[in-house]
Design a protein around this motif. Structure first.
Motif, PDB file in Angstrom:
ATOM      1  N   LEU A  20      10.265  33.126  89.700  1.00  0.00           N
ATOM      2  CA  LEU A  20       8.836  33.407  89.572  1.00  0.00           C
ATOM      3  C   LEU A  20       8.042  33.051  90.823  1.00  0.00           C
ATOM      4  O   LEU A  20       7.059  33.730  91.152  1.00  0.00           O
ATOM      5  CB  LEU A  20       8.257  32.637  88.377  1.00  0.00           C
ATOM      6  N   TYR A  21       8.455  32.012  91.529  1.00  0.00           N
ATOM      7  CA  TYR A  21       7.611  31.483  92.600  1.00  0.00           C
ATOM      8  C   TYR A  21       8.193  31.608  94.007  1.00  0.00           C
ATOM      9  O   TYR A  21       7.475  31.365  94.977  1.00  0.00           O
ATOM     10  CB  TYR A  21       7.270  30.015  92.311  1.00  0.00           C
ATOM     11  N   HIS A  22       9.473  31.981  94.128  1.00  0.00           N
ATOM     12  CA  HIS A  22      10.071  32.003  95.464  1.00  0.00           C
ATOM     13  C   HIS A  22      10.735  33.330  95.813  1.00  0.00           C
ATOM     14  O   HIS A  22      10.590  33.805  96.939  1.00  0.00           O
ATOM     15  CB  HIS A  22      11.082  30.860  95.594  1.00  0.00           C
ATOM     16  N   LEU A  23      11.465  33.914  94.909  1.00  0.00           N
ATOM     17  CA  LEU A  23      12.136  35.183  95.193  1.00  0.00           C
ATOM     18  C   LEU A  23      11.111  36.313  95.288  1.00  0.00           C
ATOM     19  O   LEU A  23      10.156  36.352  94.525  1.00  0.00           O
ATOM     20  CB  LEU A  23      13.148  35.484  94.089  1.00  0.00           C
ATOM     21  N   ARG A  24      11.304  37.239  96.237  1.00  0.00           N
ATOM     22  CA  ARG A  24      10.387  38.365  96.379  1.00  0.00           C
ATOM     23  C   ARG A  24      11.060  39.510  97.126  1.00  0.00           C
ATOM     24  O   ARG A  24      11.950  39.277  97.942  1.00  0.00           O
ATOM     25  CB  ARG A  24       9.131  37.945  97.138  1.00  0.00           C
ATOM     26  N   PRO A  25      10.656  40.759  96.875  1.00  0.00           N
ATOM     27  CA  PRO A  25      11.178  41.901  97.636  1.00  0.00           C
ATOM     28  C   PRO A  25      10.397  42.054  98.942  1.00  0.00           C
ATOM     29  O   PRO A  25       9.160  42.025  98.943  1.00  0.00           O
ATOM     30  CB  PRO A  25      10.951  43.089  96.693  1.00  0.00           C
ATOM     31  N   TYR A  26      11.107  42.235 100.024  1.00  0.00           N
ATOM     32  CA  TYR A  26      10.485  42.308 101.335  1.00  0.00           C
ATOM     33  C   TYR A  26       9.600  43.550 101.451  1.00  0.00           C
ATOM     34  O   TYR A  26       9.973  44.646 101.047  1.00  0.00           O
ATOM     35  CB  TYR A  26      11.562  42.348 102.423  1.00  0.00           C
ATOM     36  N   GLY A  27       8.408  43.344 102.021  1.00  0.00           N
ATOM     37  CA  GLY A  27       7.508  44.456 102.240  1.00  0.00           C
ATOM     38  C   GLY A  27       6.737  44.893 101.017  1.00  0.00           C
ATOM     39  O   GLY A  27       6.095  45.947 101.025  1.00  0.00           O
ATOM     40  N   HIS A  28       6.766  44.093  99.958  1.00  0.00           N
ATOM     41  CA  HIS A  28       6.114  44.468  98.702  1.00  0.00           C
ATOM     42  C   HIS A  28       5.132  43.369  98.314  1.00  0.00           C
ATOM     43  O   HIS A  28       5.512  42.209  98.181  1.00  0.00           O
ATOM     44  CB  HIS A  28       7.164  44.651  97.601  1.00  0.00           C
ATOM     45  N   VAL A  29       3.859  43.742  98.153  1.00  0.00           N
ATOM     46  CA  VAL A  29       2.834  42.808  97.668  1.00  0.00           C
ATOM     47  C   VAL A  29       2.426  43.265  96.279  1.00  0.00           C
ATOM     48  O   VAL A  29       2.010  44.407  96.077  1.00  0.00           O
ATOM     49  CB  VAL A  29       1.609  42.774  98.601  1.00  0.00           C
ATOM     50  N   ASN A  30       2.570  42.375  95.305  1.00  0.00           N
ATOM     51  CA  ASN A  30       2.389  42.728  93.905  1.00  0.00           C
ATOM     52  C   ASN A  30       0.935  43.067  93.569  1.00  0.00           C
ATOM     53  O   ASN A  30       0.003  42.599  94.229  1.00  0.00           O
ATOM     54  CB  ASN A  30       2.856  41.566  93.018  1.00  0.00           C
ATOM     55  N   PRO A  31       0.722  43.870  92.532  1.00  0.00           N
ATOM     56  CA  PRO A  31      -0.652  44.169  92.088  1.00  0.00           C
ATOM     57  C   PRO A  31      -1.256  42.976  91.353  1.00  0.00           C
ATOM     58  O   PRO A  31      -0.550  42.044  90.954  1.00  0.00           O
ATOM     59  CB  PRO A  31      -0.466  45.363  91.146  1.00  0.00           C
ATOM     60  N   LEU A  32      -2.577  43.028  91.156  1.00  0.00           N
ATOM     61  CA  LEU A  32      -3.290  41.970  90.434  1.00  0.00           C
ATOM     62  C   LEU A  32      -4.156  42.612  89.367  1.00  0.00           C
ATOM     63  O   LEU A  32      -5.031  43.430  89.681  1.00  0.00           O
ATOM     64  CB  LEU A  32      -4.170  41.162  91.401  1.00  0.00           C
ATOM     65  N   PRO A  33      -3.938  42.291  88.080  1.00  0.00           N
ATOM     66  CA  PRO A  33      -4.776  42.877  87.023  1.00  0.00           C
ATOM     67  C   PRO A  33      -6.199  42.309  87.073  1.00  0.00           C
ATOM     68  O   PRO A  33      -6.453  41.231  87.607  1.00  0.00           O
ATOM     69  CB  PRO A  33      -4.057  42.462  85.731  1.00  0.00           C
ATOM     70  N   LEU A  62       9.310  40.892  89.808  1.00  0.00           N
ATOM     71  CA  LEU A  62       9.413  41.147  91.243  1.00  0.00           C
ATOM     72  C   LEU A  62       8.455  42.236  91.698  1.00  0.00           C
ATOM     73  O   LEU A  62       7.891  42.148  92.801  1.00  0.00           O
ATOM     74  CB  LEU A  62      10.844  41.538  91.608  1.00  0.00           C
ATOM     75  N   TYR A  63       8.245  43.268  90.867  1.00  0.00           N
ATOM     76  CA  TYR A  63       7.514  44.439  91.328  1.00  0.00           C
ATOM     77  C   TYR A  63       6.191  44.680  90.599  1.00  0.00           C
ATOM     78  O   TYR A  63       5.345  45.417  91.117  1.00  0.00           O
ATOM     79  CB  TYR A  63       8.388  45.689  91.175  1.00  0.00           C
ATOM     80  N   LYS A  64       5.992  44.090  89.425  1.00  0.00           N
ATOM     81  CA  LYS A  64       4.846  44.478  88.613  1.00  0.00           C
ATOM     82  C   LYS A  64       3.890  43.332  88.289  1.00  0.00           C
ATOM     83  O   LYS A  64       2.672  43.484  88.411  1.00  0.00           O
ATOM     84  CB  LYS A  64       5.341  45.131  87.312  1.00  0.00           C
ATOM     85  N   ARG A  65       4.392  42.196  87.853  1.00  0.00           N
ATOM     86  CA  ARG A  65       3.507  41.113  87.433  1.00  0.00           C
ATOM     87  C   ARG A  65       4.079  39.760  87.833  1.00  0.00           C
ATOM     88  O   ARG A  65       4.989  39.256  87.174  1.00  0.00           O
ATOM     89  CB  ARG A  65       3.302  41.165  85.915  1.00  0.00           C
ATOM     90  N   ARG A  66       3.544  39.183  88.880  1.00  0.00           N
ATOM     91  CA  ARG A  66       3.894  37.807  89.205  1.00  0.00           C
ATOM     92  C   ARG A  66       2.944  36.885  88.459  1.00  0.00           C
ATOM     93  O   ARG A  66       1.969  37.335  87.849  1.00  0.00           O
ATOM     94  CB  ARG A  66       3.800  37.570  90.715  1.00  0.00           C
ATOM     95  N   PRO A  67       3.181  35.548  88.469  1.00  0.00           N
ATOM     96  CA  PRO A  67       2.211  34.642  87.847  1.00  0.00           C
ATOM     97  C   PRO A  67       0.798  34.936  88.351  1.00  0.00           C
ATOM     98  O   PRO A  67       0.582  35.123  89.552  1.00  0.00           O
ATOM     99  CB  PRO A  67       2.707  33.260  88.294  1.00  0.00           C
ATOM    100  N   TYR A  68      -0.168  34.975  87.442  1.00  0.00           N
ATOM    101  CA  TYR A  68      -1.495  35.505  87.766  1.00  0.00           C
ATOM    102  C   TYR A  68      -2.164  34.712  88.893  1.00  0.00           C
ATOM    103  O   TYR A  68      -2.198  33.485  88.886  1.00  0.00           O
ATOM    104  CB  TYR A  68      -2.407  35.505  86.540  1.00  0.00           C
ATOM    105  N   GLY A  69      -2.699  35.472  89.843  1.00  0.00           N
ATOM    106  CA  GLY A  69      -3.419  34.848  90.955  1.00  0.00           C
ATOM    107  C   GLY A  69      -2.562  34.581  92.170  1.00  0.00           C
ATOM    108  O   GLY A  69      -3.079  34.118  93.194  1.00  0.00           O
ATOM    109  N   LEU A  70      -1.267  34.869  92.097  1.00  0.00           N
ATOM    110  CA  LEU A  70      -0.369  34.692  93.235  1.00  0.00           C
ATOM    111  C   LEU A  70      -0.017  36.064  93.806  1.00  0.00           C
ATOM    112  O   LEU A  70       0.573  36.891  93.118  1.00  0.00           O
ATOM    113  CB  LEU A  70       0.910  33.958  92.820  1.00  0.00           C
ATOM    114  N   LEU A  71      -0.385  36.307  95.044  1.00  0.00           N
ATOM    115  CA  LEU A  71      -0.040  37.540  95.728  1.00  0.00           C
ATOM    116  C   LEU A  71       1.082  37.231  96.709  1.00  0.00           C
ATOM    117  O   LEU A  71       0.942  36.346  97.565  1.00  0.00           O
ATOM    118  CB  LEU A  71      -1.256  38.108  96.469  1.00  0.00           C
ATOM    119  N   ALA A  72       2.185  37.936  96.564  1.00  0.00           N
ATOM    120  CA  ALA A  72       3.375  37.630  97.354  1.00  0.00           C
ATOM    121  C   ALA A  72       3.074  37.731  98.842  1.00  0.00           C
ATOM    122  O   ALA A  72       2.556  38.739  99.330  1.00  0.00           O
ATOM    123  CB  ALA A  72       4.505  38.592  96.982  1.00  0.00           C
TER     124      ALA A  72
END
Length: 588
Positions: A279-292, A558-568
């Motif tokens: 949830l807090y460390h793994l991420r896909p390179y070049g991808h910034v998640n959306p924020l509802p 990874l691609y749709k919803r990270r913990p709210y308020g965190l932008l990768a």
């Protein structure tokens, strides 16, 4: 001996060895594995002491999360049942080191010493001026605190409101042995409970709750269903089943369940650390998640939605073209292969599934039927045939060829980040390096990726230089084969020496001393990796032994919803250090 007796003896011998052969085949089949799992007696997790540590990287844009942290003050109460006398205290310490670190105040209650009602009163007396909300969860719940604050920001703590979710006990869940109820109380609701004689006993408590507003509970994942509906194969990962049940029986989307979940019940202690990493460390390179969007009674907490940013990921998709070869078999078309096609397979430039039959009811699967049997002993022949078909039919579309199993989850953006500095015209391949004797090879479970030149050499030279026939340990024989063809084994570690391909589930790498002494993994790993949270790269590429349900969980977070308020966030580009890790090849 008469001819009749001889024939009878030969017939009996034939029947005997036929039965032995059938038993051997059955013992190596998934049906036998499932039968063993079914007959295995239920047991509760064993919780040991270990130090996983923290991560030093802070790349995320967490400004919104920090605003909510200041505006939505949550006091967390974790309670353990009397039946948790053996490992409850130890598990509570692991909670303190995982999700509870994000709580400004934490209270742990052992019901052998004090009741929950007494704890509510004490928290009100000592802390009512310092909290807006009181969270009450059982020991087996993992809380995504940012999602909790996002939920509560939509309500006023001055309103008499509470949330609750009941979680039934299941003997095969390997966690709690009693049914539990998790609560969230507003500060006003807590005051009413503490000052209106509601905490005398459970009867008064429940009566008082009927006079308050009950908020929606779906984000707390309440779960009470008949045990017969739950597949026993999910015992070790029971935390996945509440969302899986909603998807299968209620037609709820994976994103709406996993993405918005405030808590995940039925979590083992080790799984909590895995969730921390995912949830807090793994991420896909070049991808910034959306924020509802967030709508709140407090105008200062109204937050507009933000779209995802995938421009860099799209650029990498076009410049580093990867064809994915997924080895599967007909019994897994509807589960493993389908899950791959709905999740990480969409990020390949092309994904082709190789099995023994092309017959399937799953739409969108490009399945190639190979003239090969679906047995582990003949996986080498199946793999050769898959690479041969992919290179001859799709070689003009690809720079790299990635072979994976149908229970592997791969993050293709991170694979492109690894491969970008290398030319596909160079004979090289990457994966999780194993070593047996003098042979270095890449684990088949984690998958391995060959450059176009390496795939060409394999296609042209396998018949002459590699093991003939179909039988052989696939990954080991592939390592021998590529060595004979002068294909280099590349180093896939990141700049900090952390692994990116994982031949087993992450627990085996994240949790120190997770495996018993003599476990096979340590004998095969070619490299030693860091311990705890430093074991695994932020841009990890593949994980093995991932169930179809967990693939959808990974795809969501990874691609749709990270913990709210965190932008990768991603580190700024920089030149590699002179430590030999960036472009090192193994000296074979």
């Amino acid at each position: 001996m008469k001819l009749r007796d001889l024939l009878r003896l030969l017939a009996l011998s034939f029947v005997f060895w036929l039965i032995v052969l059938e038993v051997i085949i059955f013992c190596n089949s998934p049906t036998f594995t499932n039968l063993l799992e079914l007959l295995q007696p239920p047991y509760k997790e064993t919780v040991n002491s270990y130090e996983v540590g923290l991560r030093s990287e802070h790349w995320d844009d967490d400004r919104i999360a920090r605003v909510l942290q200041a505006k939505v003050r949550v006091h967390c109460l974790v309670y353990m049942d009397r039946s948790d006398y053996k490992f409850g205290a130890q598990k509570a310490r692991h909670i303190e080191k995982t999700w509870a670190r994000r709580c400004p105040r934490l209270t742990i209650v052992n019901q052998r010493n004090a009741t929950l009602l007494r704890a509510y009163r004490q928290i009100y007396v000592e802390c009512h001026n310092e909290l807006d909300w009181l969270l009450v969860v059982y020991l087996d719940s993992y809380v995504v605190v940012e999602n909790l604050r996002h939920l509560l920001a939509q309500y006023s703590p001055s309103e008499k409101i509470y949330f609750s979710a009941e979680h039934a006990a299941y003997v095969y869940a390997h966690v709690g042995q009693v049914s539990t109820t998790d609560y969230i109380f507003s500060s006003e609701a807590l005051e009413q409970l503490a000052t209106r004689s509601c905490l005398r006993n459970d009867i008064f408590f429940k009566e008082c709750l009927t006079r308050m507003r009950k908020g929606p509970s779906e984000w707390l994942l309440p779960f009470e269903v008949r045990a017969e509906l739950i597949p026993y194969s999910l015992r070790d990962n029971f935390w996945l089943w509440p969302c899986s049940f909603r998807f299968v029986y209620h037609n709820q989307s994976w994103e709406s369940c996993f993405g918005g979940a405030v808590l995940l019940p039925y979590c083992r202690a080790m799984q909590m650390y895995v969730l921390e990493f995912l949830l807090y460390h793994l991420r896909p390179y070049g991808h910034v998640n959306p924020l509802p969007e967030l709508g709140s009674p407090d105008p200062l907490m109204n937050i507009a939605s933000r779209p995802q940013d995938v421009e860099l990921a799209k650029l990498m998709y076009r410049s580093v073209r990867i064809i994915c070869l997924v080895l599967t078999w007909p019994m897994k078309y509807m589960s493993g292969a389908r899950a791959v096609s709905e999740t990480w397979g969409r990020h390949c430039n092309r994904v082709v599934y190789y099995g023994s039959s092309t017959v399937t009811t799953v739409s969108g699967l490009e399945i190639v039927g190979l003239n090969a049997t679906d047995t582990r002993s003949k996986l080498w022949g199946k793999t050769k045939a898959a690479f041969r078909h992919a290179y001859r039919n799709y070689g003009h579309e690809a720079d790299w060829f990635y072979k994976a199993d149908d229970d592997t989850y791969a993050i293709m953006e991170n694979m492109r980040k690894l491969l970008k500095p290398y030319s596909p015209d160079k004979p090289i391949y990457f994966g999780s390096p194993f070593k047996l004797g003098s042979t270095l090879y890449m684990s088949g479970g984690a998958g391995y990726v060959l450059s176009k030149k390496a795939a060409e050499l394999l296609n042209l030279g396998a018949a002459e230089h590699c093991l003939p026939g179909d039988e052989g340990t696939e990954d080991y024989v592939m390592g021998q084969c590529l060595r004979q063809l002068d294909v280099q084994a590349g180093d896939s570690r990141d700049l900090l020496g952390r692994q990116r391909f994982f031949s087993l589930s992450l627990e085996h790498f994240l949790i120190p001393n997770r495996d018993e002494e003599g476990f096979w993994l340590q004998d095969y790993l070619y490299q030693t990796s860091g311990t705890g949270m430093e074991c695994c790269s932020t841009y990890s590429i593949s994980i093995h032994n991932v169930s179809p349900y967990e693939m959808h969980f990974l795809d969501t977070i990874l691609y749709k919803r990270r913990p709210y308020g965190l932008l990768a966030g991603h580190p700024p580009r920089r030149k590699s250090k002179k430590n030999g890790l960036r472009k090192q090849q193994y000296n074979i």
